[in-house]
Scaffold this motif. Sequence first.
Motif, mmCIF file in Angstrom:
data_model
loop_
_atom_site.group_PDB
_atom_site.id
_atom_site.type_symbol
_atom_site.label_atom_id
_atom_site.label_comp_id
_atom_site.label_asym_id
_atom_site.label_seq_id
_atom_site.Cartn_x
_atom_site.Cartn_y
_atom_site.Cartn_z
ATOM 1 N N UNK A 138 44.500 4.956 20.706
ATOM 2 C CA UNK A 138 45.555 5.877 20.301
ATOM 3 C C UNK A 138 45.028 7.035 19.463
ATOM 4 N N UNK A 139 44.060 6.741 18.589
ATOM 5 C CA UNK A 139 43.539 7.771 17.690
ATOM 6 C C UNK A 139 42.153 7.382 17.225
ATOM 7 N N UNK A 140 41.275 8.372 17.108
ATOM 8 C CA UNK A 140 39.919 8.148 16.598
ATOM 9 C C UNK A 140 39.763 8.956 15.316
ATOM 10 N N UNK A 141 39.693 8.259 14.192
ATOM 11 C CA UNK A 141 39.440 8.907 12.916
ATOM 12 C C UNK A 141 37.984 8.685 12.527
ATOM 13 N N UNK A 142 37.596 9.249 11.390
ATOM 14 C CA UNK A 142 36.205 9.125 10.958
ATOM 15 C C UNK A 142 35.879 7.725 10.457
ATOM 16 N N UNK A 143 36.875 6.964 10.004
ATOM 17 C CA UNK A 143 36.613 5.627 9.484
ATOM 18 C C UNK A 143 37.137 4.522 10.395
ATOM 19 N N UNK A 144 38.265 4.746 11.054
ATOM 20 C CA UNK A 144 38.888 3.714 11.882
ATOM 21 C C UNK A 144 39.318 4.287 13.230
ATOM 22 N N UNK A 152 51.229 -4.832 22.627
ATOM 23 C CA UNK A 152 51.912 -3.765 21.910
ATOM 24 C C UNK A 152 51.584 -3.692 20.434
ATOM 25 N N UNK A 153 50.754 -4.603 19.930
ATOM 26 C CA UNK A 153 50.390 -4.586 18.513
ATOM 27 C C UNK A 153 49.373 -3.488 18.236
ATOM 28 N N UNK A 154 49.459 -2.897 17.033
ATOM 29 C CA UNK A 154 48.497 -1.885 16.609
ATOM 30 C C UNK A 154 47.250 -2.564 16.068
ATOM 31 N N UNK A 155 46.094 -2.092 16.499
ATOM 32 C CA UNK A 155 44.811 -2.645 16.064
ATOM 33 C C UNK A 155 44.017 -1.526 15.410
ATOM 34 N N UNK A 156 43.566 -1.769 14.166
ATOM 35 C CA UNK A 156 42.762 -0.781 13.438
ATOM 36 C C UNK A 156 41.338 -1.327 13.349
ATOM 37 N N UNK A 157 40.451 -0.759 14.135
ATOM 38 C CA UNK A 157 39.080 -1.255 14.224
ATOM 39 C C UNK A 157 38.144 -0.376 13.407
ATOM 40 N N UNK A 158 37.377 -0.950 12.447
ATOM 41 C CA UNK A 158 36.392 -0.148 11.698
ATOM 42 C C UNK A 158 35.356 0.440 12.647
ATOM 43 N N UNK A 159 35.031 1.696 12.463
ATOM 44 C CA UNK A 159 34.131 2.377 13.392
ATOM 45 C C UNK A 159 32.696 1.888 13.311
#
Length: 277
Positions: A138-144, A152-159
């Motif tokens: 969904x989104x690529x940030x600098x940290x996650x 349908x669950x949101x997953x925040x994966x450390x980069x």
Amino acid sequence: MEKFTNGLEVMLTKLFGALPEIIVGLLILVIGSFIVKAVLRGLRNRFEKKNMEKSLRGFLLSIIQAILYILLLLTAASTMGIQTSSFLAMFASAGLAIGLALQGSLSNFAGGVLILLFKPFKVGEYISNPSGTEGTVEKIDLLYTTLTGPTGLKIYSPNGPLANSVITNYSDITSRRYDFVVGISYDANIKVAQNVILEALAKESRVKQDPIPLVFVNSLADSSVNLNVRVWMERANYWDTVFIVQQVVKDALDSANIEIPFPQRDVHIIEDKHIRD
């Protein structure tokens, strides 16, 4: 009063003596600022032509801008006769302290930079890795990196860990293969079962015929002959086709009266004559 006057004269003498250096330093600041802006403008255009991610583009430009202005200020200060060694030592100490305090975050940050630079995946693509992270990006940030999982669950994966793992990108392909095993009775004819399955798969429009589906003996299990069914399908229709294919195979085997056996075990009862007597 005389001491004040003498001190003022000495200060003015030093000021006028250093005036050329001060003027040169100010000129360096003015001209350097124009050069820095021109460099940043050129880099911004270059990044846009390379289609670099906006988040990475903005971060890199901010870092480069800060470095260039710090170098410009140090150069101007050195030209004016100001000692810059103490400033350099202060920056080095601050950088070391920040690095030690943010080791984990810096690892994630470095991973985010690598992901945004080399683009092993993009927003909207479906990925997975051996740690179990799986979903649509969904989104690529600098940290996650934010993903939406299959449920349908949101997953925040450390980069950091994500960039250092094996990433499977399912969106870089147009076709995807699906393998599953179906067991038939030992009494059934293997060739007939294979033909029944292949004919059923040939009638299913969502199953690709190039490469052709394959059905072959996978193993001779305790209760059944296990056939491996291998089919190819369009990536966009993968999950729908997976569910349909298994039902199609089961219906075809039932129509041909080919049994899919339950697990079974033969039990032999040995009669002991001594106990009977």
